[in-house]
Design a protein around this motif. Structure first.
Motif, PDB file in Angstrom:
ATOM      1  N   GLU A 116       6.779   0.355  -0.768  1.00  0.00           N
ATOM      2  CA  GLU A 116       7.156   1.754  -0.988  1.00  0.00           C
ATOM      3  C   GLU A 116       7.985   1.950  -2.254  1.00  0.00           C
ATOM      4  N   TRP A 117       8.504   0.874  -2.837  1.00  0.00           N
ATOM      5  CA  TRP A 117       9.246   0.993  -4.088  1.00  0.00           C
ATOM      6  C   TRP A 117       8.333   0.994  -5.315  1.00  0.00           C
ATOM      7  N   VAL A 118       7.115   0.445  -5.190  1.00  0.00           N
ATOM      8  CA  VAL A 118       6.196   0.375  -6.330  1.00  0.00           C
ATOM      9  C   VAL A 118       5.854   1.793  -6.770  1.00  0.00           C
ATOM     10  N   GLY A 119       5.992   2.038  -8.073  1.00  0.00           N
ATOM     11  CA  GLY A 119       5.717   3.354  -8.627  1.00  0.00           C
ATOM     12  C   GLY A 119       6.907   4.307  -8.587  1.00  0.00           C
ATOM     13  N   THR A 120       8.052   3.847  -8.089  1.00  0.00           N
ATOM     14  CA  THR A 120       9.251   4.689  -8.052  1.00  0.00           C
ATOM     15  C   THR A 120      10.173   4.336  -9.218  1.00  0.00           C
ATOM     16  N   GLU A 121      11.157   5.188  -9.432  1.00  0.00           N
ATOM     17  CA  GLU A 121      12.252   4.869 -10.348  1.00  0.00           C
ATOM     18  C   GLU A 121      13.472   4.536  -9.507  1.00  0.00           C
ATOM     19  N   GLN A 122      14.108   3.439  -9.823  1.00  0.00           N
ATOM     20  CA  GLN A 122      15.332   3.024  -9.150  1.00  0.00           C
ATOM     21  C   GLN A 122      16.480   3.170 -10.145  1.00  0.00           C
ATOM     22  N   ARG A 123      17.469   3.995  -9.789  1.00  0.00           N
ATOM     23  CA  ARG A 123      18.634   4.238 -10.652  1.00  0.00           C
ATOM     24  C   ARG A 123      19.838   3.475 -10.114  1.00  0.00           C
ATOM     25  N   ARG A 124      20.612   2.931 -11.028  1.00  0.00           N
ATOM     26  CA  ARG A 124      21.815   2.195 -10.668  1.00  0.00           C
ATOM     27  C   ARG A 124      22.929   2.588 -11.626  1.00  0.00           C
ATOM     28  N   ASN A 125      24.086   2.954 -11.090  1.00  0.00           N
ATOM     29  CA  ASN A 125      25.273   3.172 -11.927  1.00  0.00           C
ATOM     30  C   ASN A 125      25.886   1.813 -12.215  1.00  0.00           C
ATOM     31  N   VAL A 126      26.273   1.594 -13.454  1.00  0.00           N
ATOM     32  CA  VAL A 126      26.801   0.295 -13.862  1.00  0.00           C
ATOM     33  C   VAL A 126      28.129   0.472 -14.575  1.00  0.00           C
ATOM     34  N   THR A 127      29.108  -0.333 -14.161  1.00  0.00           N
ATOM     35  CA  THR A 127      30.394  -0.418 -14.845  1.00  0.00           C
ATOM     36  C   THR A 127      30.596  -1.871 -15.234  1.00  0.00           C
ATOM     37  N   ILE A 128      30.863  -2.114 -16.509  1.00  0.00           N
ATOM     38  CA  ILE A 128      31.056  -3.486 -16.991  1.00  0.00           C
ATOM     39  C   ILE A 128      32.508  -3.664 -17.382  1.00  0.00           C
ATOM     40  N   THR A 129      33.122  -4.715 -16.810  1.00  0.00           N
ATOM     41  CA  THR A 129      34.493  -5.083 -17.135  1.00  0.00           C
ATOM     42  C   THR A 129      34.487  -6.572 -17.464  1.00  0.00           C
ATOM     43  N   GLY A 130      34.635  -6.896 -18.738  1.00  0.00           N
ATOM     44  CA  GLY A 130      34.562  -8.304 -19.142  1.00  0.00           C
ATOM     45  C   GLY A 130      33.178  -8.850 -18.837  1.00  0.00           C
ATOM     46  N   VAL A 173      10.462  -5.889 -10.066  1.00  0.00           N
ATOM     47  CA  VAL A 173      10.284  -6.080 -11.497  1.00  0.00           C
ATOM     48  C   VAL A 173       9.737  -4.777 -12.075  1.00  0.00           C
ATOM     49  N   GLY A 174      10.183  -4.442 -13.260  1.00  0.00           N
ATOM     50  CA  GLY A 174       9.639  -3.258 -13.920  1.00  0.00           C
ATOM     51  C   GLY A 174      10.227  -3.070 -15.297  1.00  0.00           C
ATOM     52  N   ARG A 175       9.809  -2.000 -15.938  1.00  0.00           N
ATOM     53  CA  ARG A 175      10.364  -1.614 -17.232  1.00  0.00           C
ATOM     54  C   ARG A 175      11.678  -0.902 -16.963  1.00  0.00           C
ATOM     55  N   TYR A 176      12.662  -1.116 -17.843  1.00  0.00           N
ATOM     56  CA  TYR A 176      13.944  -0.443 -17.653  1.00  0.00           C
ATOM     57  C   TYR A 176      14.337   0.323 -18.908  1.00  0.00           C
ATOM     58  N   ARG A 177      15.242   1.264 -18.679  1.00  0.00           N
ATOM     59  CA  ARG A 177      15.869   1.995 -19.781  1.00  0.00           C
ATOM     60  C   ARG A 177      17.306   2.275 -19.375  1.00  0.00           C
ATOM     61  N   ILE A 178      18.138   2.542 -20.358  1.00  0.00           N
ATOM     62  CA  ILE A 178      19.548   2.866 -20.120  1.00  0.00           C
ATOM     63  C   ILE A 178      19.740   4.348 -20.400  1.00  0.00           C
ATOM     64  N   GLU A 179      20.382   5.047 -19.462  1.00  0.00           N
ATOM     65  CA  GLU A 179      20.736   6.466 -19.619  1.00  0.00           C
ATOM     66  C   GLU A 179      22.219   6.590 -19.295  1.00  0.00           C
ATOM     67  N   GLY A 180      23.039   6.712 -20.334  1.00  0.00           N
ATOM     68  CA  GLY A 180      24.483   6.781 -20.111  1.00  0.00           C
ATOM     69  C   GLY A 180      24.968   5.506 -19.434  1.00  0.00           C
ATOM     70  N   ASN A 181      25.581   5.660 -18.240  1.00  0.00           N
ATOM     71  CA  ASN A 181      26.065   4.477 -17.521  1.00  0.00           C
ATOM     72  C   ASN A 181      25.080   4.049 -16.432  1.00  0.00           C
ATOM     73  N   GLN A 182      23.818   4.465 -16.544  1.00  0.00           N
ATOM     74  CA  GLN A 182      22.819   4.086 -15.553  1.00  0.00           C
ATOM     75  C   GLN A 182      21.748   3.192 -16.147  1.00  0.00           C
ATOM     76  N   TRP A 183      21.292   2.246 -15.317  1.00  0.00           N
ATOM     77  CA  TRP A 183      20.105   1.489 -15.640  1.00  0.00           C
ATOM     78  C   TRP A 183      19.030   2.043 -14.714  1.00  0.00           C
ATOM     79  N   TRP A 191      12.055  -5.262 -20.046  1.00  0.00           N
ATOM     80  CA  TRP A 191      11.732  -5.613 -18.660  1.00  0.00           C
ATOM     81  C   TRP A 191      12.987  -6.028 -17.917  1.00  0.00           C
ATOM     82  N   VAL A 192      12.993  -5.787 -16.600  1.00  0.00           N
ATOM     83  CA  VAL A 192      14.060  -6.276 -15.743  1.00  0.00           C
ATOM     84  C   VAL A 192      13.427  -6.922 -14.515  1.00  0.00           C
TER      85      VAL A 192
END
Length: 127
Positions: A83-97, A62-72, A32-33
């Motif tokens: 309007e966001w309920v029932g959609t998938e929200q993709r985010r590119n993530v870069t982690i430095t420290g 709030v929803g269930r999440y999964r990781i695909e490569g560098n995306q959450w 969950w996220v």
């Protein structure tokens, strides 16, 4: 935490959440996220107009999440914007420290820049 919004057509950055936004993103071990972001200098509402205006400086879902490569990727189950309920929200993530930089895809947000494509660039520090 920092939050910037870039307008696709002009390359301009708008200060959608003020100079000191606050928020958290919480990932659980069971998939969950919870994401909450609010603008700086929010004040309690005194009128219904004030209350409606507060929605412009809030993003929460709030929803269930999964990781695909560098995306959450979040399958949204509840959100501040229906309007966001029932959609998938993709985010590119870069982690430095201890810093995670999160970049959204280009999209039209319900809060700002009506009918314009924008993307958000968010920096979180690990708690």
């Amino acid at each position: 935490m920092s939050y910037r919004v870039e307008l696709q057509a002009s390359g301009e950055f708008i200060n959608a959440m003020g100079s000191h936004p606050r928020g958290r993103v919480i990932f659980t071990g069971d998939g969950w996220v919870a994401f909450n972001l609010e603008g700086s200098d929010r004040k309690p509402a005194n009128t219904e107009e004030d209350r409606a205006s507060l929605m412009k400086t809030l993003v929460a879902y709030v929803g269930r999440y999964r990781i695909e490569g560098n995306q959450w990727v979040t399958s949204v189950e509840t959100a501040w914007a229906p309007e966001w309920v029932g959609t998938e929200q993709r985010r590119n993530v870069t982690i430095t420290g201890d810093i995670a930089e999160v970049v959204t895809p280009w999209r039209k947000m319900p809060n700002w820049a009506k009918n314009q494509m924008s993307r958000s660039i968010i920096k979180f520090t690990r708690a």
